[in-house]
Design a protein around this motif. Structure first.
Motif, PDB file in Angstrom:
ATOM      1  N   PHE A  40      23.228   4.032  18.162  1.00 31.43           N
ATOM      2  CA  PHE A  40      24.638   3.732  17.919  1.00 31.43           C
ATOM      3  C   PHE A  40      24.997   2.358  18.472  1.00 31.43           C
ATOM      4  CE2 PHE A  40      24.470   6.898  21.485  1.00 31.43           C
ATOM      5  CZ  PHE A  40      24.702   6.029  22.546  1.00 31.43           C
ATOM      6  N   THR A  41      26.244   1.972  18.235  1.00 31.99           N
ATOM      7  CA  THR A  41      26.755   0.682  18.713  1.00 31.99           C
ATOM      8  C   THR A  41      27.146   0.781  20.188  1.00 31.99           C
ATOM      9  OG1 THR A  41      28.951   1.304  17.933  1.00 31.99           O
ATOM     10  CG2 THR A  41      27.583   0.022  16.417  1.00 31.99           C
ATOM     11  N   PRO A  42      27.325  -0.356  20.876  1.00 31.82           N
ATOM     12  CA  PRO A  42      27.619  -0.331  22.319  1.00 31.82           C
ATOM     13  C   PRO A  42      28.897   0.428  22.660  1.00 31.82           C
ATOM     14  CG  PRO A  42      26.935  -2.532  21.654  1.00 31.82           C
ATOM     15  CD  PRO A  42      27.107  -1.743  20.386  1.00 31.82           C
ATOM     16  N   VAL A  43      28.800   1.205  23.747  1.00 37.17           N
ATOM     17  CA  VAL A  43      29.970   1.927  24.259  1.00 37.17           C
ATOM     18  C   VAL A  43      30.430   1.328  25.592  1.00 37.17           C
ATOM     19  CG1 VAL A  43      29.474   4.090  23.080  1.00 37.17           C
ATOM     20  CG2 VAL A  43      28.436   3.656  25.311  1.00 37.17           C
ATOM     21  N   VAL A  44      29.657   0.399  26.139  1.00 37.52           N
ATOM     22  CA  VAL A  44      30.017  -0.343  27.341  1.00 37.52           C
ATOM     23  C   VAL A  44      29.609  -1.800  27.131  1.00 37.52           C
ATOM     24  CG1 VAL A  44      29.837   1.588  28.969  1.00 37.52           C
ATOM     25  CG2 VAL A  44      27.798   0.240  28.427  1.00 37.52           C
ATOM     26  N   ASP A  45      30.153  -2.702  27.943  1.00 33.20           N
ATOM     27  CA  ASP A  45      29.860  -4.132  27.785  1.00 33.20           C
ATOM     28  C   ASP A  45      28.505  -4.522  28.369  1.00 33.20           C
ATOM     29  OD1 ASP A  45      32.276  -4.620  26.505  1.00 33.20           O
ATOM     30  OD2 ASP A  45      33.338  -5.007  28.388  1.00 33.20           O
ATOM     31  N   ASP A  46      28.077  -3.839  29.419  1.00 33.47           N
ATOM     32  CA  ASP A  46      26.826  -4.182  30.093  1.00 33.47           C
ATOM     33  C   ASP A  46      25.635  -3.776  29.219  1.00 33.47           C
ATOM     34  OD1 ASP A  46      24.420  -3.692  31.810  1.00 33.47           O
ATOM     35  OD2 ASP A  46      25.774  -4.348  33.404  1.00 33.47           O
ATOM     36  N   PRO A  47      24.790  -4.723  28.778  1.00 36.29           N
ATOM     37  CA  PRO A  47      23.698  -4.372  27.861  1.00 36.29           C
ATOM     38  C   PRO A  47      22.650  -3.448  28.475  1.00 36.29           C
ATOM     39  CG  PRO A  47      23.528  -6.666  28.562  1.00 36.29           C
ATOM     40  CD  PRO A  47      24.858  -6.179  29.033  1.00 36.29           C
ATOM     41  N   TYR A  48      22.374  -3.607  29.763  1.00 34.40           N
ATOM     42  CA  TYR A  48      21.393  -2.749  30.421  1.00 34.40           C
ATOM     43  C   TYR A  48      21.897  -1.306  30.462  1.00 34.40           C
ATOM     44  CZ  TYR A  48      18.451  -0.721  34.075  1.00 34.40           C
ATOM     45  OH  TYR A  48      17.608   0.090  34.787  1.00 34.40           O
ATOM     46  N   LEU A  49      23.172  -1.126  30.815  1.00 36.31           N
ATOM     47  CA  LEU A  49      23.744   0.216  30.848  1.00 36.31           C
ATOM     48  C   LEU A  49      23.826   0.813  29.448  1.00 36.31           C
ATOM     49  CD1 LEU A  49      26.616  -0.192  33.477  1.00 36.31           C
ATOM     50  CD2 LEU A  49      24.397   0.947  33.778  1.00 36.31           C
ATOM     51  N   PHE A  50      24.142  -0.014  28.455  1.00 28.54           N
ATOM     52  CA  PHE A  50      24.158   0.460  27.076  1.00 28.54           C
ATOM     53  C   PHE A  50      22.788   1.002  26.682  1.00 28.54           C
ATOM     54  CE2 PHE A  50      23.467  -1.016  22.521  1.00 28.54           C
ATOM     55  CZ  PHE A  50      23.898   0.169  21.966  1.00 28.54           C
ATOM     56  N   GLY A  51      21.732   0.288  27.052  1.00 29.19           N
ATOM     57  CA  GLY A  51      20.379   0.754  26.754  1.00 29.19           C
ATOM     58  C   GLY A  51      20.087   2.082  27.412  1.00 29.19           C
ATOM     59  N   ALA A 157      40.283   4.279  26.550  1.00 28.22           N
ATOM     60  CA  ALA A 157      41.035   3.625  27.622  1.00 28.22           C
ATOM     61  C   ALA A 157      40.401   2.297  28.019  1.00 28.22           C
ATOM     62  CB  ALA A 157      41.121   4.553  28.836  1.00 28.22           C
ATOM     63  N   ILE A 158      39.064   2.236  27.973  1.00 33.25           N
ATOM     64  CA  ILE A 158      38.370   0.980  28.283  1.00 33.25           C
ATOM     65  C   ILE A 158      38.730  -0.085  27.248  1.00 33.25           C
ATOM     66  CG2 ILE A 158      36.096  -0.121  28.384  1.00 33.25           C
ATOM     67  CD1 ILE A 158      35.017   2.513  29.527  1.00 33.25           C
ATOM     68  N   LYS A 159      38.720   0.296  25.975  1.00 32.78           N
ATOM     69  CA  LYS A 159      39.072  -0.649  24.913  1.00 32.78           C
ATOM     70  C   LYS A 159      40.506  -1.155  25.073  1.00 32.78           C
ATOM     71  CE  LYS A 159      35.903   1.432  21.580  1.00 32.78           C
ATOM     72  NZ  LYS A 159      35.773   2.275  20.355  1.00 32.78           N
ATOM     73  N   ALA A 163      41.402   1.529  31.828  1.00 37.28           N
ATOM     74  CA  ALA A 163      40.550   2.310  32.729  1.00 37.28           C
ATOM     75  C   ALA A 163      40.222   1.519  33.993  1.00 37.28           C
ATOM     76  CB  ALA A 163      39.260   2.715  32.020  1.00 37.28           C
ATOM     77  N   SER A 164      40.246   2.213  35.126  1.00 33.92           N
ATOM     78  CA  SER A 164      39.899   1.585  36.406  1.00 33.92           C
ATOM     79  C   SER A 164      38.388   1.503  36.553  1.00 33.92           C
ATOM     80  CB  SER A 164      40.477   2.400  37.561  1.00 33.92           C
ATOM     81  OG  SER A 164      39.806   3.656  37.661  1.00 33.92           O
ATOM     82  N   GLU A 165      37.931   0.690  37.504  1.00 33.69           N
ATOM     83  CA  GLU A 165      36.501   0.564  37.756  1.00 33.69           C
ATOM     84  C   GLU A 165      35.899   1.907  38.169  1.00 33.69           C
ATOM     85  OE1 GLU A 165      34.391  -1.936  37.243  1.00 33.69           O
ATOM     86  OE2 GLU A 165      36.083  -2.947  36.284  1.00 33.69           O
ATOM     87  N   GLU A 166      36.643   2.683  38.951  1.00 34.84           N
ATOM     88  CA  GLU A 166      36.165   3.998  39.378  1.00 34.84           C
ATOM     89  C   GLU A 166      35.996   4.929  38.190  1.00 34.84           C
ATOM     90  OE1 GLU A 166      37.532   7.788  42.190  1.00 34.84           O
ATOM     91  OE2 GLU A 166      38.768   5.967  42.107  1.00 34.84           O
ATOM     92  N   GLU A 167      36.954   4.910  37.260  1.00 31.68           N
ATOM     93  CA  GLU A 167      36.880   5.771  36.081  1.00 31.68           C
ATOM     94  C   GLU A 167      35.728   5.364  35.170  1.00 31.68           C
ATOM     95  OE1 GLU A 167      41.718   6.600  36.022  1.00 31.68           O
ATOM     96  OE2 GLU A 167      40.821   5.060  34.750  1.00 31.68           O
ATOM     97  N   ILE A 168      35.553   4.052  35.013  1.00 33.11           N
ATOM     98  CA  ILE A 168      34.443   3.560  34.191  1.00 33.11           C
ATOM     99  C   ILE A 168      33.111   3.941  34.821  1.00 33.11           C
ATOM    100  CG2 ILE A 168      33.297   1.485  33.303  1.00 33.11           C
ATOM    101  CD1 ILE A 168      36.103   0.181  33.175  1.00 33.11           C
TER     102      ILE A 168
END
Length: 316
Positions: A40-51, A157-159, A163-168
């Motif tokens: 699928f397409t990215p659900v977060v901005d960080d590419p490593y975490l997306f992987g 909420a991120i989009k 969303a807060s850093e804690e929630e993310i």
């Protein structure tokens, strides 16, 4: 899909008939191969975490069948305009999850595309006599969910930059967590049915279990585990479009005692790399929950299975 040719092979134990999590092909009396693919397409901005998230999501289908992943192949699409190092980080995230799963990554395929996409084709193995399916739930079974819900709502909420850093961080932690650990514990119990919760939402995957089993599943929504921030964002109306599509598709087979509440939106929320939904004998449920908690993979009893009623799914 209905116009595609039908394939008949007595060794194909699980195909498309019940919308199960993966295909299963029997090799011998004691060995069957599980085959699945997801990207699928990215659900977060960080590419490593997306992987990591995409790989955990793809590997989950094997765990949902009670199996162990063994071989994975990368599937990637990547724009020519982006730095190739970003793709490297995505692939590294996926490789790290495959390694954590105890499987091997043996190559893959990449194409040029306007939007990044990533996932895995995964092969795993299971004893066909011990295989889990998304049907077979029995009256009196307790339904146990192994991850909190709300990743679709948090992504919305991120989009919206709410969303807060804690929630993310909480959402990322649950999406990158392998279902391996819950599976490793649950195989010591008599599991009548299992599925993992992904884009069809809890309601959709529970419905597949109910229809395949010819039973009714009752969900106690006040018991559902929820990610931080989800309740507030759901009440604000930050519901992804996929949740409305899920609701529209399912509503004829659902009886809801909680109509109009945020919990009703939650059960239709499409999940990314969600947990396992296990149907287990009532007398085993407490011990299974205790084992899950002791080994750091907590589960929650969220409902039960009854004989077939007028509707397949009841929300309380």
């Amino acid at each position: 899909m209905g116009k595609l040719p039908k394939f008949n092979d007595p060794m194909l134990l699980v195909g498309t008939e019940t919308a199960d999590d993966a295909a299963v092909y029997q090799i011998s009396e004691e060995l069957a191969m599980i085959q699945t693919v997801d990207f699928f397409t990215p659900v977060v901005d960080d590419p490593y975490l997306f992987g990591q998230i995409a790989a955990a999501n793809a590997l989950s289908d094997v765990y949902a069948m009670g199996g162990e992943p063994k071989v994975a192949l990368n599937l990637a699409a990547f724009p020519d305009c982006l730095d190739i190092e970003i793709l490297g980080k995505i692939l590294q995230g996926g490789a790290d999850k495959v390694m954590e799963a105890g499987a091997v990554l043996a190559g893959g395929h990449t194409i040029s595309d306007n939007e990044p996409k990533y996932g895995l084709c995964v092969s795993g193995f299971v004893d066909p006599k011990a295989m889990w399916k998304n049907y077979g739930a029995q009256p009196g079974d307790v339904l146990i969910l192994t991850k909190p819900l709300g990743t679709g709502i948090i992504s919305t909420a991120i989009k919206g930059e709410l969303a807060s850093e804690e929630e993310i961080s909480s959402a990322v932690k649950t999406m990158t967590a392998l279902n391996k650990y819950a599976r490793d514990i649950a195989v010591g119990f008599e599991i009548h049915s299992c599925t993992d919760i992904t884009g069809f939402g809890l309601a959709g995957h529970a419905m597949e279990m109910a229809k395949g089993s010819e039973m009714t599943l009752v969900l106690h929504t006040e018991k559902l585990p929820v990610l931080p921030g989800v309740k507030e964002y759901a009440r604000m109306g930050l519901i992804p479009a996929g949740a409305y599509r899920n609701r529209e598709y399912l509503e004829e087979d659902v009886f809801s005692e909680i109509a109009g509440t945020w919990q009703e939106d939650l059960v239709y929320d499409p999940q990314t790399s969600g947990g396992l939904l296990l149907a287990v004998k009532k007398e085993d449920a407490a011990e299974l929950l205790e084992r899950l908690a002791d080994l750091g993979s907590p589960g929650t009893a969220v409902g039960e299975v009854t004989g077939k009623q007028e509707k397949y799914l009841i929300l309380k």
